[in-house]
Design an enzyme around this catalytic site. Sequence first.
Site, PDB file in Angstrom:
ATOM      1  N   HIS A   1       0.835  -1.204   0.000  1.00 50.52           N
ATOM      2  CA  HIS A   1       0.000   0.000   0.000  1.00 50.52           C
ATOM      3  C   HIS A   1       0.873   1.259   0.000  1.00 50.52           C
ATOM      4  CE1 HIS A   1      -3.677   2.304   1.411  1.00 50.52           C
ATOM      5  NE2 HIS A   1      -2.687   3.170   1.651  1.00 50.52           N
ATOM      6  N   GLU A   2       1.825   1.309   0.909  1.00 48.94           N
ATOM      7  CA  GLU A   2       2.679   2.499   1.013  1.00 48.94           C
ATOM      8  C   GLU A   2       3.674   2.580  -0.139  1.00 48.94           C
ATOM      9  OE1 GLU A   2       1.542   4.642   2.906  1.00 48.94           O
ATOM     10  OE2 GLU A   2       0.321   3.341   4.173  1.00 48.94           O
TER      11      GLU A   2
ATOM     12  N   HIS B   1       2.059   4.191  -3.135  1.00 45.77           N
ATOM     13  CA  HIS B   1       2.033   5.654  -3.069  1.00 45.77           C
ATOM     14  C   HIS B   1       3.344   6.242  -3.595  1.00 45.77           C
ATOM     15  CE1 HIS B   1      -1.778   6.278  -1.091  1.00 45.77           C
ATOM     16  NE2 HIS B   1      -1.453   5.485  -0.078  1.00 45.77           N
TER      17      HIS B   1
END
Length: 177
Positions: free
Chosen positions: A78-79, A82
Amino acid sequence: MKTVRVPIYLQQKVMHTLREKLHLAQQKLEKTFPEPTVNYKQRGTTAGSAYLKEWEIRLNSILLIENGDLFIEQVIPHELAHLLVYRMFGRQGIAPHGHEWKWMMEQILEVPANRTHHFAVSSVKSRTFTYYCACTTSHELTIRRHNKVVRGENQYLCRKCGEVLKQTISLVAADVK
């Protein structure tokens, strides 16, 4: 608040997953990306954060320890997504969990594009203060926001009615009998 020390075996699993997903992205996108810095200083109920310009991922050490592999499988990609979206598309006009991020998660990193985690947060949840608005919806403010209100540094508005949040309920005279 003191950061909890993450056991070495979990740090190794974090780095293994990060490197595995980064390698997958590099293969599919045919680009090279530096390895992000990882630290374990994220606080509160947030599992992780991506600091785009610093090329850094901050992880919540307590939630990592409590949730282990599930945390690593969900939060690391998820990170990382980004960070990769930032490098590929920049920031202008890109929503944090928009089409580009979903594409990066599902097509490139091959994981479900879940915006939020569902980990138990009772161990990391801080004290909150209840505030009210014109539509009588109660709002929980963190101690940091509450202290800003008390010091007169900030006001917060209800997203629904737009009224300034107050710590006590203001009763209309007609409602009181």
